[in-house]
Scaffold this motif. Structure first.
Motif, PDB file in Angstrom:
ATOM      1  N   GLY A  24       0.852  -1.195   0.000  1.00 29.77           N
ATOM      2  CA  GLY A  24       0.000   0.000   0.000  1.00 29.77           C
ATOM      3  C   GLY A  24       0.883   1.240   0.000  1.00 29.77           C
ATOM      4  O   GLY A  24       2.108   1.156  -0.148  1.00 29.77           O
ATOM      5  N   GLN A 102      -1.691  -1.917  -4.301  1.00 23.66           N
ATOM      6  CA  GLN A 102      -2.787  -0.957  -4.348  1.00 23.66           C
ATOM      7  C   GLN A 102      -2.280   0.366  -4.931  1.00 23.66           C
ATOM      8  O   GLN A 102      -3.068   1.239  -5.264  1.00 23.66           O
ATOM      9  CB  GLN A 102      -3.339  -0.661  -2.943  1.00 23.66           C
ATOM     10  CG  GLN A 102      -3.919  -1.849  -2.218  1.00 23.66           C
ATOM     11  CD  GLN A 102      -4.332  -1.462  -0.809  1.00 23.66           C
ATOM     12  OE1 GLN A 102      -5.314  -0.744  -0.602  1.00 23.66           O
ATOM     13  NE2 GLN A 102      -3.570  -1.908   0.166  1.00 23.66           N
ATOM     14  N   HIS A 120      -5.387  -1.221  -8.489  1.00 22.45           N
ATOM     15  CA  HIS A 120      -6.089   0.054  -8.653  1.00 22.45           C
ATOM     16  C   HIS A 120      -5.594   0.865  -9.844  1.00 22.45           C
ATOM     17  O   HIS A 120      -5.774   2.086  -9.882  1.00 22.45           O
ATOM     18  CB  HIS A 120      -5.980   0.877  -7.355  1.00 22.45           C
ATOM     19  CG  HIS A 120      -6.619   0.198  -6.192  1.00 22.45           C
ATOM     20  ND1 HIS A 120      -6.275   0.461  -4.887  1.00 22.45           N
ATOM     21  CD2 HIS A 120      -7.573  -0.768  -6.146  1.00 22.45           C
ATOM     22  CE1 HIS A 120      -7.011  -0.309  -4.081  1.00 22.45           C
ATOM     23  NE2 HIS A 120      -7.803  -1.069  -4.817  1.00 22.45           N
ATOM     24  N   THR A 187       0.101  -0.685   4.414  1.00 19.54           N
ATOM     25  CA  THR A 187      -1.299  -0.404   4.098  1.00 19.54           C
ATOM     26  C   THR A 187      -2.118  -0.359   5.381  1.00 19.54           C
ATOM     27  O   THR A 187      -1.879  -1.119   6.306  1.00 19.54           O
ATOM     28  CB  THR A 187      -1.893  -1.446   3.121  1.00 19.54           C
ATOM     29  OG1 THR A 187      -3.265  -1.092   2.858  1.00 19.54           O
ATOM     30  CG2 THR A 187      -1.832  -2.859   3.667  1.00 19.54           C
ATOM     31  N   ALA A 194      -8.965  -5.011  -1.551  1.00 18.81           N
ATOM     32  CA  ALA A 194      -7.515  -5.216  -1.347  1.00 18.81           C
ATOM     33  C   ALA A 194      -7.228  -5.732   0.067  1.00 18.81           C
ATOM     34  O   ALA A 194      -6.359  -6.591   0.258  1.00 18.81           O
ATOM     35  CB  ALA A 194      -6.768  -3.916  -1.591  1.00 18.81           C
TER      36      ALA A 194
END
Ligand code: BV8
Ligand code: ZN
Length: 248
Positions: A24, A102, A120, A187, A194
């Motif tokens: 992340g 992500q 993403h 993240t 996710a």
């Protein structure tokens, strides 16, 4: 920086054959990309639904485009950090290795990772909402920019309320279901789907390792939690891997 490796973590590294690393915004923080929920987080100034949604793009394409251009300007000036490079190196020591991100900042690719599962999308790509043409053109004289077919161009990222690319979703899900070691790095574990992959992994018995500067929504699933910066911790983990595994 020194870190203690538990016996269970070393055992998990030794036995691992099928590894997933999921990242992340925190992995890019040390490169200078602001995270979403951190102190200088992107969402501090704006709410996600105000900018990272199709409705926002329809309602105010100029504001949404200016936000993405602003983020692109920052991203175009920064470089991968030691955490990105450690992930490239780590991949060389496991039979099967999947990188699921992500992040839309393209820094994993720039660091040398390949076959990246981009959940993403990628802020450096644009897509025509009319004909679907993808392009990497990022400088435009007019905002919002138009495709040659006349359709509006949008950043090729997945907005809130939009479905993830099916192939990326299926590949990430399958890798999480069949891995034996799962790293979840940088993240907050807020955004779905996710955030569900580490849970899928732990459910099927994978050893889950979290690397973060603070506890998150996912800390409860982790078998091991390294508290600290991914750019510092990942190189130390790779150094450890090198002493116990052969390059594949
Ligand atoms: C979907 C691209 C089907 C755009 C992004 C209600 C309840 C639950 C879920 C939902 C709900 N309503 C809707 C949903 C689903 C929604 C969602 O999850 N909403 C959340 C806000 C509740 N998800 C979706 O809409 C997804 N699509 O589900 O489709 C559907 C459709 C309709 C309705 C329902 C379902 C699409 C989501 C994709 C959104 N697009 N990005 C852009 O970037 O502009 S999300 C964006 O935010 C990022 O890509 C990333 O995924 C996310 C930010 O999360 P993180 O990466 O975790 O970043 P964050 O700042 O939060 O955390 C950073 C972490 O790093 C922190 O923990 C920090 O401590 C740590 N850190 C900082 N520095 C370091 C560090 N760690 C280590 N080292 C450091 N140096
Ligand atoms: Zn077009």
């Amino acid at each position: 920086m020194e870190i203690e490796f538990s016996d269970k973590f070393i055992r998990a590294l030794k036995n691992a054959k099928r590894v997933v690393v999921s990242t992340g915004a925190g992995v890019s923080a040390e490169s200078g990309v602001s995270t979403f929920r951190g102190e200088d987080g992107l969402w501090k100034k704006f709410k996600p639904e105000e900018l990272a949604t199709y409705e926002a793009f329809e309602k105010n394409p100029k504001l949404v485009w200016e936000w993405y251009q602003h983020r692109r300007d920052i991203i175009n000036k920064i470089k991968p950090n030691p955490g990105h490079y450690a992930i490239v190196e780590m991949a060389r020591y496991f039979k099967r290795f999947h990188l699921v991100t992500q992040n839309v900042d393209d820094l994993h690719r720039e660091a040398g990772s390949n076959d990246i599962i981009e959940l993403h999308g990628n802020i450096k790509r644009n897509r025509c909402i009319n004909c679907g043409t993808l392009n990497y053109e990022v400088e435009f004289e007019q905002i919002p920019p138009r495709c040659v077919c006349g359709g509006k161009l949008r950043p090729d990222v997945i907005w809130f309320g939009e479905l993830l690319p099916l192939e990326a979703l299926e590949r990430a899900e399958d890798a999480s279901k069949t891995c034996d070691l799962f790293f979840v790095i940088g993240t907050s574990g807020v955004v779905q789907p996710a955030a569900s992959f580490p849970i899928i992994a732990t459910r099927q018995g994978a050893f889950v390792v979290e690397i973060n500067i603070e506890p998150t929504e996912l800390t409860f699933v982790a078998n091991e939690h390294f508290h600290g910066k991914s750019g510092e911790i990942l190189p130390l983990i790779v150094d450890k891997i090198k002493t116990i595994k052969e390059k594949i």
